[in-house]
Design an enzyme around this catalytic site. Structure first.
Site, PDB file in Angstrom:
ATOM      1  N   GLY A  84     -10.007   3.533   3.758  1.00 23.61           N
ATOM      2  CA  GLY A  84     -11.152   3.314   2.880  1.00 23.61           C
ATOM      3  C   GLY A  84     -11.014   1.983   2.177  1.00 23.61           C
ATOM      4  O   GLY A  84     -10.078   1.217   2.440  1.00 23.61           O
ATOM      5  N   SER A 136      -7.862  -9.651  -0.167  1.00 23.54           N
ATOM      6  CA  SER A 136      -7.631  -9.292   1.233  1.00 23.54           C
ATOM      7  C   SER A 136      -6.891 -10.411   1.938  1.00 23.54           C
ATOM      8  O   SER A 136      -7.328 -11.560   1.950  1.00 23.54           O
ATOM      9  CB  SER A 136      -8.968  -9.034   1.934  1.00 23.54           C
ATOM     10  N   ARG A 137      -5.760 -10.056   2.563  1.00 25.48           N
ATOM     11  CA  ARG A 137      -4.956 -11.098   3.236  1.00 25.48           C
ATOM     12  C   ARG A 137      -5.681 -11.659   4.452  1.00 25.48           C
ATOM     13  O   ARG A 137      -5.548 -12.832   4.780  1.00 25.48           O
ATOM     14  CB  ARG A 137      -3.636 -10.508   3.700  1.00 25.48           C
ATOM     15  N   LYS A 162     -12.266  -3.842  10.807  1.00 25.57           N
ATOM     16  CA  LYS A 162     -12.683  -4.569   9.593  1.00 25.57           C
ATOM     17  C   LYS A 162     -11.701  -5.694   9.261  1.00 25.57           C
ATOM     18  O   LYS A 162     -12.088  -6.712   8.686  1.00 25.57           O
ATOM     19  CB  LYS A 162     -12.877  -3.602   8.411  1.00 25.57           C
ATOM     20  N   TRP A 220       0.820  -1.216   0.000  1.00 21.54           N
ATOM     21  CA  TRP A 220       0.000   0.000   0.000  1.00 21.54           C
ATOM     22  C   TRP A 220       0.858   1.273   0.000  1.00 21.54           C
ATOM     23  O   TRP A 220       0.603   2.214  -0.736  1.00 21.54           O
ATOM     24  CB  TRP A 220      -0.974  -0.043   1.171  1.00 21.54           C
ATOM     25  N   ASP A 230     -15.004  -0.003   3.526  1.00 19.00           N
ATOM     26  CA  ASP A 230     -13.818  -0.838   3.679  1.00 19.00           C
ATOM     27  C   ASP A 230     -14.208  -2.254   4.103  1.00 19.00           C
ATOM     28  O   ASP A 230     -13.616  -3.255   3.664  1.00 19.00           O
ATOM     29  CB  ASP A 230     -12.903  -0.194   4.731  1.00 19.00           C
ATOM     30  N   THR A 241     -13.145  -5.656   2.010  1.00 17.11           N
ATOM     31  CA  THR A 241     -12.230  -6.619   2.614  1.00 17.11           C
ATOM     32  C   THR A 241     -12.917  -7.952   2.918  1.00 17.11           C
ATOM     33  O   THR A 241     -12.273  -8.997   2.946  1.00 17.11           O
ATOM     34  CB  THR A 241     -11.584  -5.982   3.866  1.00 17.11           C
TER      35      THR A 241
HETATM   36  N1  LIG Z   1      -2.239  -3.847   1.160  1.00 15.97           N
HETATM   37  C1  LIG Z   1      -3.353  -3.158   1.081  1.00 15.97           C
HETATM   38  O1  LIG Z   1      -4.141  -3.339   0.153  1.00 15.97           O
HETATM   39  C2  LIG Z   1      -3.666  -2.106   2.126  1.00 15.97           C
HETATM   40  C3  LIG Z   1      -4.648  -1.162   1.834  1.00 15.97           C
HETATM   41  C4  LIG Z   1      -4.952  -0.184   2.777  1.00 15.97           C
HETATM   42  C5  LIG Z   1      -4.276  -0.163   3.980  1.00 15.97           C
HETATM   43  N2  LIG Z   1      -3.332  -1.103   4.244  1.00 15.97           N
HETATM   44  C6  LIG Z   1      -2.630  -1.007   5.534  1.00 15.97           C
HETATM   45  O2  LIG Z   1      -1.395  -0.375   5.268  1.00 15.97           O
HETATM   46  C7  LIG Z   1      -0.406  -0.855   6.175  1.00 15.97           C
HETATM   47  C8  LIG Z   1       0.778  -1.367   5.379  1.00 15.97           C
HETATM   48  O3  LIG Z   1       0.339  -2.512   4.678  1.00 15.97           O
HETATM   49  P1  LIG Z   1       1.023  -3.042   3.354  1.00 15.97           P
HETATM   50  O4  LIG Z   1       0.045  -3.972   2.743  1.00 15.97           O
HETATM   51  O5  LIG Z   1       1.550  -1.922   2.558  1.00 15.97           O
HETATM   52  O6  LIG Z   1       2.277  -3.859   3.963  1.00 15.97           O
HETATM   53  P2  LIG Z   1       2.915  -5.214   3.417  1.00 15.97           P
HETATM   54  O7  LIG Z   1       2.367  -6.345   4.232  1.00 15.97           O
HETATM   55  O8  LIG Z   1       2.802  -5.274   1.946  1.00 15.97           O
HETATM   56  O9  LIG Z   1       4.445  -5.015   3.759  1.00 15.97           O
HETATM   57  C9  LIG Z   1       4.941  -5.072   5.069  1.00 15.97           C
HETATM   58  C10 LIG Z   1       5.596  -3.745   5.364  1.00 15.97           C
HETATM   59  O10 LIG Z   1       6.108  -3.756   6.695  1.00 15.97           O
HETATM   60  C11 LIG Z   1       7.457  -3.269   6.656  1.00 15.97           C
HETATM   61  N3  LIG Z   1       8.192  -3.783   7.798  1.00 15.97           N
HETATM   62  C12 LIG Z   1       8.442  -5.072   8.128  1.00 15.97           C
HETATM   63  N4  LIG Z   1       9.178  -5.112   9.262  1.00 15.97           N
HETATM   64  C13 LIG Z   1       9.370  -3.827   9.645  1.00 15.97           C
HETATM   65  C14 LIG Z   1      10.034  -3.215  10.743  1.00 15.97           C
HETATM   66  N5  LIG Z   1      10.627  -3.930  11.678  1.00 15.97           N
HETATM   67  N6  LIG Z   1      10.020  -1.860  10.803  1.00 15.97           N
HETATM   68  C15 LIG Z   1       9.400  -1.113   9.870  1.00 15.97           C
HETATM   69  N7  LIG Z   1       8.756  -1.638   8.814  1.00 15.97           N
HETATM   70  C16 LIG Z   1       8.735  -2.969   8.717  1.00 15.97           C
HETATM   71  C17 LIG Z   1       7.986  -3.776   5.345  1.00 15.97           C
HETATM   72  O11 LIG Z   1       9.168  -3.110   4.985  1.00 15.97           O
HETATM   73  C18 LIG Z   1       6.807  -3.434   4.443  1.00 15.97           C
HETATM   74  O12 LIG Z   1       6.804  -2.065   4.139  1.00 15.97           O
HETATM   75  C19 LIG Z   1      -1.086  -1.937   7.008  1.00 15.97           C
HETATM   76  O13 LIG Z   1      -1.478  -1.396   8.230  1.00 15.97           O
HETATM   77  C20 LIG Z   1      -2.303  -2.321   6.191  1.00 15.97           C
HETATM   78  O14 LIG Z   1      -3.380  -2.771   6.996  1.00 15.97           O
HETATM   79  C21 LIG Z   1      -2.997  -2.062   3.335  1.00 15.97           C
END
Ligand SMILES: NC(=O)c1ccc[n+]([C@@H]2O[C@H](COP(=O)([O-])OP(=O)(O)OC[C@H]3O[C@@H](n4cnc5c(N)ncnc54)[C@H](O)[C@@H]3O)[C@@H](O)[C@H]2O)c1
Length: 335
Positions: A135, A253-254, A190, A11, A243, A247
């Site tokens: 969102g 959605s994971r 969610k 994201w 959202d 999801t």
């Molecule tokens: N993936 C989606 O579609 C999505 C959409 C909206 C919101 N989100 C939210 O955004 C946030 C990020 O999710 P994502 O899907 O981009 O992550 P991701 O699961 O794709 O990646 C994991 C992230 O965590 C980081 N990370 C791992 N260990 C770390 C550490 N010790 N210190 C700092 N960073 C570390 C990694 O470098 C990477 O940036 C989450 O809270 C998620 O719920 C995700």
């Protein structure tokens, strides 16, 4: 104008690539190989394989380089890592710079929302300029340029409007809000409910079951959000109902995927072994349940998710338990 996006997961990378089309954007990646690939090939093979990123997007694995001089900071790391990166950022972010969290979770142990963690760590920061974006935004769909919408919530309306303006494109629509609590609780809860929706799918139940789960899930999400200070109508909006629908219905959605695997009889340890991506619902469920207990809110679906994750119940038993609860009136508990 420079924007820093901290965290190059699926994201954070997607948001940074969108922003880079219109404003100088630097993406911080924890992993040097991710920073190198984004900078050299405009791809993120670890977290967003197969997606072509904006060639204008800059990347670094040095937090200081990303943050220095940024006029907006977007925090894209999962909830459990917000404290660590915020601590490192503290000396490099001016007190009036809008800081917007993308995280959808609750910090383990403290039970703090990500913006509360940021406010605690950046202690002199203007609290009205610490907010959240949330969102129905599955990263891969947004990265593919499919139309989507989000909410940018900050108490300071000028800061919210500034971030909104940066995000608006023909394919991505941002709405402002001043309800940081509601948007953050919506995002955290969610993910817990999505695990339940995955179980429903994994057990081969159909649309009636899923729809009942989403609707009753929204009721308990809203109950908790209102009890914690969120505005009731936020939960009918994009960061609540919107959202939750995405999801609970999407195989992208994971958290939903985790629920399907649990219904297939796998343990949570097996499911998470070796995963690079984070399923926030798994880490946030105990915190959500503790918050609910603290404010005396009933969250029967989240409780059952907690029981299954802890290995004390099976998905079949969880459904049975929900279906045999005491009879009640639909809206009496919405407050
Ligand atoms: N993936 C989606 O579609 C999505 C959409 C909206 C919101 N989100 C939210 O955004 C946030 C990020 O999710 P994502 O899907 O981009 O992550 P991701 O699961 O794709 O990646 C994991 C992230 O965590 C980081 N990370 C791992 N260990 C770390 C550490 N010790 N210190 C700092 N960073 C570390 C990694 O470098 C990477 O940036 C989450 O809270 C998620 O719920 C995700």
């Amino acid at each position: 104008m420079k924007v820093a996006v901290i965290g190059a997961g699926a994201w954070g990378t997607t948001v940074a690539s969108m922003l880079a089309a219109t404003v100088d954007t630097v993406l911080w990646a924890l992993e040097p190989e991710v920073a190198a690939a984004v900078g050299a090939e405009a791809t993120n093979p670890l977290y967003l394989p197969g997606v072509a990123l904006s060639p204008k997007l800059l990347a670094t694995d040095d937090l200081r380089v990303a943050a220095d001089g940024a006029e907006v900071v977007i925090l894209g790391v999962p909830a459990q890592f917000v404290r660590g990166v915020a601590t490192e950022l503290a000396a490099h972010v001016a007190a009036d710079v809008p800081v917007v969290s993308l995280a959808k979770g609750i910090e383990r142990g403290t039970l703090l929302r990500p913006t509360q963690v940021v406010a605690e760590v950046l202690s002199g920061h203007d609290p009205g300029r610490i907010g959240v974006m949330s969102g129905p935004n599955l990263a891969r769909e947004v990265a593919a340029g499919q139309p989507a919408a989000t909410v940018v919530a900050l108490a300071d309306p000028e800061a919210a409007a500034r971030v909104q303006a940066l995000l608006m494109t023909e394919r991505f629509r941002a709405y402002t809000s001043d309800d940081v609590v509601g948007c953050e609780i919506g995002g955290a809860v969610k993910n817990v409910l999505a695990i339940a929706a995955g179980m429903v799918d994994g057990l081969d139940f159909g649309w009636n079951t899923r729809s009942a789960l989403i609707t009753r899930g929204l009721a308990e999400l809203a109950r908790l959000g209102v009890a914690l200070g969120g505005q009731p109508l936020t939960f009918l909006g994009l960061a609540g109902n919107g959202d939750l629908i995405a999801t609970c219905c999407s195989p992208l959605s994971r958290n939903h995927t985790v629920g399907v695997a649990l219904a297939g009889g796998r343990s949570i340890e097996e499911i998470l072994a070796g995963a690079t991506s984070v399923a926030e619902g798994v880490t946030s469920t105990p915190g959500v349940l503790e918050l609910a207990a603290r404010v005396g809110v009933d969250m029967p679906i989240a409780v059952e998710v907690g029981e299954v994750l802890a290995g004390r119940s099976s998905p079949h038993e969880a459904i049975h338990s929900l279906m045999t609860r005491e009879a009640t009136t639909e809206l009496h508990d919405l407050g």
